[in-house]
Design an enzyme around this catalytic site. Structure first.
Site, PDB file in Angstrom:
ATOM      1  CE  LYS A  83      -4.208   0.917   2.639  1.00  0.00           C
ATOM      2  NZ  LYS A  83      -4.667   0.897   4.029  1.00  0.00           N
TER       3      LYS A  83
HETATM    4  C1  E4P Z   1      -8.098   1.686   4.143  1.00  0.00           C
HETATM    5  O1  E4P Z   1      -7.269   1.006   3.589  1.00  0.00           O
HETATM    6  C2  E4P Z   1      -7.849   2.498   5.351  1.00  0.00           C
HETATM    7  O2  E4P Z   1      -7.119   1.720   6.250  1.00  0.00           O
HETATM    8  C3  E4P Z   1      -9.103   2.920   6.074  1.00  0.00           C
HETATM    9  O3  E4P Z   1     -10.274   2.544   5.379  1.00  0.00           O
HETATM   10  C4  E4P Z   1      -9.098   4.298   6.601  1.00  0.00           C
HETATM   11  O4  E4P Z   1     -10.335   4.592   7.181  1.00  0.00           O
HETATM   12  P1  E4P Z   1     -10.588   5.727   8.270  1.00  0.00           P
HETATM   13  O5  E4P Z   1     -11.026   6.949   7.563  1.00  0.00           O
HETATM   14  O6  E4P Z   1     -11.699   5.169   9.121  1.00  0.00           O
HETATM   15  O7  E4P Z   1      -9.312   5.917   9.045  1.00  0.00           O
END
Ligand code: E4P
Length: 219
Positions: A83
């Site tokens: 990622k």
């Molecule tokens: C996705 O890969 C992220 O880890 C995640 O969905 C972030 O979400 P949040 O806005 O709840 O931190």
């Protein structure tokens, strides 16, 4: 639509994986920090807990270090997706890693133009953060719909991975918009599987069964 768990909680991953509803996992530095403990060990456990893709995020900010870190993360297992953030360095790393057949998830995507660039850079997954857009007074699901249209128009190979999911309606709307994946926090998945009428119905079935059994025993 595939359902990924958005968490660094290995117990939650195992619990839902046992129900056969988890196609993969996404995590991020915040989620890993929240769990405490050794993040490397947690990542290794997570990768072993599911057969599907597990996104592990780099914390480097320059492309050369992201590429190096991404390759290290891949040592955790063949189901690791690297990622990277939606930055110019992130795109460079995405392009380089993808050209070596290492799948990349481009994260922190907040506009259709960013999504288009991530897909062009060879991302396997592009992650629009819909909850954070909604929080900022914008239309998160509108972005997912735009992405679905653009990716379909040009037959782009990237999958739309809806992230920053806050509640079950987000999941439903993502499915209707044609998203490939929704990554869901364990608390939201728990809400998706429950309905009060299921509980009421089950209690009534069991009570009727018990009453009939008692009546037969009393004859
Ligand atoms: C996705 O890969 C992220 O880890 C995640 O969905 C972030 O979400 P949040 O806005 O709840 O931190």
């Amino acid at each position: 639509m595939k359902i990924f768990l958005d968490t660094a909680d290995v117990k939650a991953v195992r619990r839902f994986a046992g129900m056969g509803v988890v196609d993969g996992v996404t995590t991020n530095p915040t989620l890993l920090a929240r769990e405490g403990g050794d993040p490397e060990a947690a990542m290794a456990e997570m990768v072993g807990a599911v057969a599907g893709d597990v996104s592990l995020e780099v914390v480097s900010t320059d492309s050369a270090s992201m590429i190096e870190e991404g390759k290290k993360l891949r040592r955790h297992g063949g189901n690791v997706v690297v990622k990277v953030p939606m930055t110019s360095d992130g795109l460079r790393a995405c392009s380089a890693l993808s050209s070596e057949e290492i799948p990349v998830n481009v994260t922190l995507v907040f506009s259709a133009n960013q999504a288009l660039l991530a897909a062009k850079a060879g991302a396997a997954y592009v992650s629009p953060f819909i909850g954070r857009l909604d929080d900022a007074g914008q239309d998160g699901m509108g972005l997912v719909r735009d992405m679905a249209e653009i990716f379909e128009n040009y037959e782009m190979g990237a999958e739309i991975l809806v992230a920053s999911v806050r509640h079950p309606v987000h999941v439903l709307e993502a499915a209707k918009a044609g998203a490939d994946v929704a990554t869901v926090p364990p608390a939201v998945l728990e809400k998706m599987l429950r309905h009060p009428l299921t509980d009421i119905g089950l209690a009534a079935f069991l009570a009727d069964w018990e009453a009939a059994r008692a009546a037969r025993a009393g004859k």
